[in-house]
Design an enzyme around this catalytic site. Sequence first.
Site, short mmCIF file in Angstrom:
data_model
loop_
_atom_site.label_atom_id
_atom_site.label_comp_id
_atom_site.label_asym_id
_atom_site.label_seq_id
_atom_site.Cartn_x
_atom_site.Cartn_y
_atom_site.Cartn_z
N CYS A 108 0.82 -1.21 0.00
CA CYS A 108 0.00 0.00 0.00
C CYS A 108 0.86 1.26 0.00
O CYS A 108 1.96 1.28 0.54
CB CYS A 108 -0.96 0.04 1.18
N GLY A 156 -0.93 -1.50 6.53
CA GLY A 156 -0.61 -2.41 7.63
C GLY A 156 -1.77 -3.34 7.92
O GLY A 156 -2.70 -3.49 7.12
N GLU A 215 16.95 -17.69 -7.98
CA GLU A 215 16.60 -16.32 -8.33
C GLU A 215 16.04 -16.23 -9.75
O GLU A 215 15.06 -15.51 -10.00
CB GLU A 215 17.82 -15.41 -8.18
N HIS A 242 17.05 -36.70 -7.79
CA HIS A 242 16.31 -37.08 -6.59
C HIS A 242 14.85 -36.62 -6.66
O HIS A 242 14.26 -36.27 -5.64
CB HIS A 242 16.99 -36.50 -5.35
N LYS A 275 5.88 -4.17 -3.88
CA LYS A 275 7.32 -4.02 -3.75
C LYS A 275 7.81 -4.20 -2.32
O LYS A 275 8.76 -4.92 -2.06
CB LYS A 275 7.73 -2.64 -4.27
#
Length: 614
Positions: A2, A102, A487, A510, A609
Amino acid sequence: MCGIVGYIGFREAYPILIKGLHRLEYRGYDSAGVAIINSENNLSIYKAKGRVQDLEEFAKDKDLSGTIGIAHTRWATHGEPSNANAHPHYSQSESLALIHNGIIENYAVLKAELKAKGYTFQSNTDTEVLVQLIEYIKKLNDCDLFTAVQLSLNQVIGAYAIAVLEKGNPDQIIAARKSSPLVVGVGEGEFFLASDASPIIEFTNKVIYLDDEEIVVIKRNEEPKVVTISNVRKTHKIAELEMNLSQLERGGYDHFMLKEIFEQPETLRSCMSGRINVEGTNVALSGIIDHIDKFKKARRILIIACGTSWHAGLIGEYLIEEFCRIPVEVEYASEFRYRNPVIEPDDIVIAISQSGETADSLAAIELARKAGAFVYGVCNVVGASIPRNTDSGSYTHCGPEIGVASTKAFTAQVMVLTMMALTIGKEKATVTDERYLHLLKELQNIPDKITSILALNDKIKELSLIFTYAHNFIYLGRGYSYPIALEGALKLKEISYIHAEGYPAAEMKHGPIALIDNEMPIVAIATNNAIYEKVVSNIQEIKARKGKVIAIINEGDKSIKALADYSIEIPITDECLDPILSCIPLQLLAYHIAVNKNRDVDMPRNLAKSVTVE
């Protein structure tokens, strides 16, 4: 998660609020709204599901006049994305408007109590509960708004950054924070409020960073007043921002992500600047040198991080153990904080975060500090919560990163961890002078080598067309390349929504080998290292099962090039520095596949983000 924007001053508020929301949209983008008090003291809210541009379309024929307002762009937590759940929220009498970033953890209990007192709710959000609570307490105690906010926040459990407007009071914004960022911009006869500095820098470079459990009263033509929720007056120095406006624009690129990929040669130079001497014979991180005895005596280093930063931490583990001979463990901050970890006073905890506001990492830091450990932060955002809550640290200095999928922040984190390992290793004499000087030379060559990889962009774009409609990918790497496999897979799934998994190449047999057929693309990070022959064997196993191999190899490699279906050649560097190079083609591959699939690269679905909630 937010984005919050606020303005009070002599200008029209709405254009500033909308521009600020666009700058903060990377923090959340499922709905947006504004609240403005006009010259007749009317408090109006306009909000819409969708992007900020949807809000603009909705509000274009409304009365948007006024020189005070607050605005919000949302990443949904409580309540699905909808007009009703979008912020700002009115209180029941519509005398108050509130925006919130929050989670109010005890909202259900508070909501039940307020319902029993006759309050009704128009949304499914925890935020509406808070604004109703503030109004209730204001009426019950016959107090001003500041006191009502202060008393209300003492009843709240959870994280918040809030801003509140009051009908009939066009000269005041009340704001507060706990575990969620909030910064006040100080201009000439005007003030700004935002989740980060990006909406502010166009107007002023002077800011006040609020600390946890602080409330700020912002009034026209008065200095901001900061008081804690326990009523202690605080004094803050005004800080100066280092960013500039051009860093927040796309600069001719189609997306921020592509711009940030191409910025990496320069961002890594900035990261090294002032830390490696002109002669290239010494590297020193002041945050390490100032506390070198603690690092020399450390029993163990714990690295805590989330997402891409966790992958950087894995590379840091390899680097620190190799060059410093200190045991390292890498933990997801979200797991670390809840599993009652063993932390000793002679442990060092390194917290890595791009934003410096990651909720789980901040909670893990607090846990480590209570256990007596020395805590070191690696962060990109000056003045963020993690730098202010750690004992020491290093900034990555890579500039604002707007694209939700991290690129330049990742390579800068790895660069800082490399310099950290070399700084400690030299002081401990656990790295030879010859190796140390060789690595410093190679580090300084990294930006130019990345430039040469970026020249392959058109080739990678063409290659991406072949795999745009694949349903699954496997990424494989060994040693320093294993974290890059993770990544690379994360980048692809974040922005293209293709399922992808990273594995240590030796683990393929595996289990994952069962997935390989002639429709399964396998990305093998196969640069020349100490176990190169093992990687060759892994690729042969894939080819025996008809898998399609895209290999990241070093320039001049003929063995793997002959085996792979497709190959991308990158310059040779030292094995321990290879991750900074090998991640670049994987960033570009993910980017172009996502573009081919017409994805919103900078703002992928369901992501934001800065993860400031659990």
